[in-house]
Design a protein around this motif. Sequence first.
Motif, PDB file in Angstrom:
ATOM      1  N   ASP A 245       0.805  -1.220   0.000  1.00  0.00           N
ATOM      2  CA  ASP A 245       0.000   0.000   0.000  1.00  0.00           C
ATOM      3  C   ASP A 245       0.843   1.278   0.000  1.00  0.00           C
ATOM      4  N   HIS A 246       2.184   1.143  -0.059  1.00  0.00           N
ATOM      5  CA  HIS A 246       3.054   2.315  -0.126  1.00  0.00           C
ATOM      6  C   HIS A 246       3.955   2.289  -1.357  1.00  0.00           C
ATOM      7  N   ARG A 247       3.635   1.464  -2.330  1.00  0.00           N
ATOM      8  CA  ARG A 247       4.445   1.401  -3.542  1.00  0.00           C
ATOM      9  C   ARG A 247       4.109   2.545  -4.497  1.00  0.00           C
ATOM     10  N   ASN A 248       5.017   2.725  -5.458  1.00  0.00           N
ATOM     11  CA  ASN A 248       4.850   3.759  -6.494  1.00  0.00           C
ATOM     12  C   ASN A 248       4.853   5.165  -5.919  1.00  0.00           C
ATOM     13  N   GLN A 249       5.535   5.320  -4.788  1.00  0.00           N
ATOM     14  CA  GLN A 249       5.696   6.643  -4.188  1.00  0.00           C
ATOM     15  C   GLN A 249       7.157   7.103  -4.182  1.00  0.00           C
ATOM     16  N   GLY A 250       8.066   6.215  -4.646  1.00  0.00           N
ATOM     17  CA  GLY A 250       9.484   6.541  -4.649  1.00  0.00           C
ATOM     18  C   GLY A 250      10.232   6.093  -3.417  1.00  0.00           C
ATOM     19  N   ILE A 251       9.596   5.302  -2.552  1.00  0.00           N
ATOM     20  CA  ILE A 251      10.251   4.864  -1.318  1.00  0.00           C
ATOM     21  C   ILE A 251      11.457   3.971  -1.615  1.00  0.00           C
ATOM     22  N   ALA A 252      11.297   3.012  -2.521  1.00  0.00           N
ATOM     23  CA  ALA A 252      12.410   2.116  -2.846  1.00  0.00           C
ATOM     24  C   ALA A 252      13.579   2.900  -3.421  1.00  0.00           C
ATOM     25  N   ARG A 253      13.290   3.872  -4.273  1.00  0.00           N
ATOM     26  CA  ARG A 253      14.361   4.674  -4.871  1.00  0.00           C
ATOM     27  C   ARG A 253      15.135   5.429  -3.790  1.00  0.00           C
ATOM     28  N   VAL A 254      14.431   5.999  -2.832  1.00  0.00           N
ATOM     29  CA  VAL A 254      15.099   6.723  -1.751  1.00  0.00           C
ATOM     30  C   VAL A 254      15.950   5.773  -0.905  1.00  0.00           C
ATOM     31  N   LEU A 255      15.401   4.615  -0.546  1.00  0.00           N
ATOM     32  CA  LEU A 255      16.143   3.644   0.265  1.00  0.00           C
ATOM     33  C   LEU A 255      17.394   3.163  -0.462  1.00  0.00           C
ATOM     34  N   LEU A 256      17.263   2.865  -1.752  1.00  0.00           N
ATOM     35  CA  LEU A 256      18.419   2.413  -2.517  1.00  0.00           C
ATOM     36  C   LEU A 256      19.488   3.493  -2.569  1.00  0.00           C
ATOM     37  N   ARG A 257      19.061   4.744  -2.770  1.00  0.00           N
ATOM     38  CA  ARG A 257      20.030   5.838  -2.816  1.00  0.00           C
ATOM     39  C   ARG A 257      20.745   6.010  -1.472  1.00  0.00           C
ATOM     40  N   HIS A 258      20.029   5.824  -0.368  1.00  0.00           N
ATOM     41  CA  HIS A 258      20.670   5.863   0.948  1.00  0.00           C
ATOM     42  C   HIS A 258      21.754   4.794   1.031  1.00  0.00           C
ATOM     43  N   THR A 259      21.429   3.589   0.591  1.00  0.00           N
ATOM     44  CA  THR A 259      22.408   2.504   0.664  1.00  0.00           C
ATOM     45  C   THR A 259      23.579   2.763  -0.271  1.00  0.00           C
ATOM     46  N   PHE A 260      23.312   3.223  -1.499  1.00  0.00           N
ATOM     47  CA  PHE A 260      24.408   3.531  -2.420  1.00  0.00           C
ATOM     48  C   PHE A 260      25.347   4.572  -1.816  1.00  0.00           C
ATOM     49  N   ARG A 261      24.770   5.614  -1.180  1.00  0.00           N
ATOM     50  CA  ARG A 261      25.596   6.647  -0.564  1.00  0.00           C
ATOM     51  C   ARG A 261      26.440   6.070   0.563  1.00  0.00           C
ATOM     52  N   ASP A 262      25.820   5.216   1.403  1.00  0.00           N
ATOM     53  CA  ASP A 262      26.553   4.648   2.542  1.00  0.00           C
ATOM     54  C   ASP A 262      27.644   3.692   2.074  1.00  0.00           C
ATOM     55  N   VAL A 263      27.378   2.949   1.007  1.00  0.00           N
ATOM     56  CA  VAL A 263      28.403   2.073   0.425  1.00  0.00           C
ATOM     57  C   VAL A 263      29.572   2.915  -0.082  1.00  0.00           C
TER      58      VAL A 263
END
Length: 306
Positions: A245-263
Amino acid sequence: MSDLLPLPLPTGYRSRPATIADVDAIHRLVATCERALYGRAEVDPDGVAADLARPGLDLALDTLLVHDPAGELAGRAWVNRRSEVDVHPDHQGRGLGGSLLAWVEARAREAGGERIVQTVPDGDRRAVALLRSHGYEPHAIAWFLEIALPVEPVVPEPPAGITVRPFRAGDERAAYQLTEDAFDEWQQRRKSYEEWALLTVERDIFAPAVSSVAFAGDQMVGAVLSLDLPDTDEGYIERVAVRRDHRNQGIARVLLRHTFRDVHRQGRRTCTLWTHSQTGALSLYERVGMTVRHSSTVFGKALTTR
């Protein structure tokens, strides 16, 4: 007690079940196979140990190692609803793969299974041909994706009402519920918490510092769970999930970008993950800049077919 017939092997080769003490030898075997295919090893000893410790897997019945006349590990197999078979490149062409495949099918039938599944790299033409010749049919595709991180990625703001933070102790049960609910849409069997934890948050290489979770109020609605693989300069993402019920809002994109930055901040310049055609997530990963490094095909066979 198993009623399986003795495994037909070349002269001087012998077989036995695996034990936990064999983890390093199995790791070396699989790593050698991967280097022959990809030019690099991607397996880690912790992953091999986690496979051998799967709930329901009986080492004495569900695993088999084949050693050559000098005592070196030449091949291995395990079966526990799905299966894996590996043969050392120096020992291919001697019938070991066919013998191990026949053993896997026989063991799965003996255990009451109705279907067997095996994932094979598309570049391993010998293994693909072997499976097809034994009646296996393609079921799905798995892609190994990568993204280069030459500069620190920019992290977008989360959607309104969503907060993002690193994974921390106490998040385990919520992450389990979230990821298994998401994977229920395509996986054949829901894991127990104990099995899920064994393969993720309880692994020695689980990396909470580069794992991110998203909340709507006090409800976890998204998660990216990562591992710190040894002997590699790459980050690795093990699980990605967003509540339906929270898909297609950009949440996955934000989470992935957080991980890419931390990596990137860890000094690593590449991040990788596996995805499966039945998840429908390939386009998401491509939109955040990931590309396919290599692919595998998931083959299946009904065990009524001989």
